[in-house]
Design a protein around this motif. Structure first.
Motif, PDB file in Angstrom:
ATOM      1  N   SER A   1      94.407  38.837  19.889  1.00 48.60           N
ATOM      2  CA  SER A   1      93.134  39.524  19.537  1.00 48.60           C
ATOM      3  C   SER A   1      92.969  40.793  19.764  1.00 48.60           C
TER       4      SER A   1
ATOM      5  N   GLY B   1      87.082  39.684  16.420  1.00 45.82           N
ATOM      6  CA  GLY B   1      87.970  39.114  17.404  1.00 45.82           C
ATOM      7  C   GLY B   1      87.713  37.774  17.723  1.00 45.82           C
TER       8      GLY B   1
ATOM      9  N   ILE C   1      89.778  35.825  15.200  1.00 44.45           N
ATOM     10  CA  ILE C   1      91.020  35.899  15.582  1.00 44.45           C
ATOM     11  C   ILE C   1      91.270  34.946  16.393  1.00 44.45           C
ATOM     12  N   ARG C   2      90.454  34.754  17.602  1.00 46.71           N
ATOM     13  CA  ARG C   2      91.069  33.806  18.699  1.00 46.71           C
ATOM     14  C   ARG C   2      90.846  32.325  18.113  1.00 46.71           C
TER      15      ARG C   2
END
Lengths: 198, 222
Positions: free
Chosen positions: A71, B47, B50-51
């Motif tokens: 990320s 983010g 995404i994780r």
């Protein structure tokens, strides 16, 4: 089952049909007919069994752990907020348009009306300079050669030829060009945006 | 046979390492809320997305590319591409299927652009610099080390067989069997006609059955 769905030479069902049967894609009538055939055909049943075994094998493949968190890197690679990055070919076409406008400017500038004398003088100087740099085939003819007809007399062109351009034709040409330019760019940017999203 | 420490990673589980610069933590919220916030420019929310899904995306790209570095590159490119298209995504839809489809197309694009070369043989998988998952990654939580090793070998064989397929065959196998898309959805994802997609799928399956029934191609046999 009709003969088209069975290979009459071998008496077996086509592989495509067995695949669709294994995927549960057949309509009820066809599925029933396939199952009736399978009950009597060991060869086709064996193929279906192989297919089922393959499906089971693929379904059993476990997932792999991601070795690290991506990320931070992905967020760092994102474009700055508010910045739109068009595909490279879109930028190339837009740059080409700017270049075309500059070429037209150098070409038309000397042919402006007498009221714009000062600007026309500057344009003529620039176009004459450009003419010395370009080989002859690349020197553009005066606009009047392309649009003959009675009308206002424009300032003599930098190449020593008088340009006579009808106002109506000039206005029509300019209007059509403007519309085509706006529509063309709208389509271009729309296509470029759709590519950004894929 | 070298002994490995066998451990199983479930489909939803993933291990992460602390990044050097940890992004601002995002309060726990649903995917739809995260997506809406990301669409409004909240990058920490993106983010967090995404994780949540990088593991699933990574597995898609790993099945397509066959090695870890290329799979990570493709996974990163997948999220970058998703970010560019995010404002048109419906927040109420689950993002995983959408991301996985993008991942398949990213891999195919990368193959076409020759930025990565699809691993096709054992020599490709063993080339220096690659990081192909070893047997320890292909394991099941079966009782007994022998059972787990057996399953790990089977999984590795399946993976090698998939990688022996041409990229467009890999894509249809991935979309049909790992993402459970219908024929029509596959055709839409790959932007190809329905008959072509079905034909590719059936041929891919036939080739896979043949590969799994016999020895896989290796550098020694070429």
């Amino acid at each position: 089952m009709n003969s088209e769905k069975m290979d009459m030479a071998t008496g077996h069902l086509p592989e495509s049909l067995l695949n669709e049967y294994s995927d549960g894609r057949l309509d009820p009538e066809t599925q029933a007919a396939v199952e009736q055939h399978l009950a009597d055909c060991a060869g086709c049943q064996a193929q279906v069994n192989e297919m089922a075994a393959l499906f089971q094998t693929l379904n059993a493949l476990p997932e792999v752990a991601l070795p690290r968190d991506l990320s931070a890197q992905i967020l760092a690679d994102l474009p700055p907020a508010g910045l739109v990055r068009w595909p490279s070919w879109v930028r190339l076409v837009l740059a080409g348009q700017v270049a075309l406008v500059l070429v037209l400017l150098f070409w038309l500038w000397p042919q402006l009306s007498p009221g714009w004398t000062a600007l026309a003088d500057t344009g003529r100087v620039l176009s004459e300079s450009l003419a010395t740099l370009l080989p002859e085939p690349f020197i553009l003819p005066p606009l009047s050669d392309l649009l003959p007809g009675a009308g206002i007399t424009l300032f003599p062109a930098g190449f020593g030829m008088e340009a006579v351009l009808p106002v109506a034709q000039l206005a029509l040409l300019a209007g059509l060009a403007l519309v085509a330019w706006v529509v063309g760019n709208a389509l271009l940017l729309r296509r470029g945006r759709s590519l950004l999203e894929t | 046979m070298t002994a490995f420490a066998l451990s199983w990673r479930g489909p939803a589980a993933r291990e992460t390492t602390e990044p050097e610069k940890a992004p601002r933590p995002v309060p726990l919220c649903t995917d739809a809320e995260l997506i809406r916030r990301a669409q409004q420019g909240d990058r920490p929310a993106f983010g967090e997305l995404i994780r949540r899904y990088q593991g699933a995306v990574f597995n898609v790209t790993l099945r397509m590319t066959g090695n870890r570095p290329d799979a990570e590159d493709a996974a990163q490119e997948t999220f970058l591409r998703a970010f560019r298209a995010f404002d048109r995504f419906d927040p109420d839809q689950p993002p995983a299927p959408w991301l996985k489809r993008i991942a398949v197309n990213v891999c195919l694009n990368l193959f076409e652009a020759r930025r990565i070369r699809p691993a096709t043989t054992e020599s490709d998988l063993a080339r220096p610099g690659t990081d192909t998952p070893g047997l320890d990654h292909w394991s099941h939580p079966q009782p007994g080390p022998e059972q787990r090793l057996l399953h790990a070998e089977q999984a590795a064989q399946i993976h090698r067989a998939i990688l022996a397929l041409p990229p467009h065959y890999r894509a249809v196998i991935e979309l049909r069997h790992f993402q459970e898309l219908s024929y029509e959805e596959m055709a839409e994802t790959l932007e190809r006609s329905l008959p072509n997609v079905k034909s590719d799928l059936f041929r891919a399956r036939r080739q896979l059955r043949q590969l799994l029934a016999g020895p896989l191609p290796s550098a020694h046999e070429r």
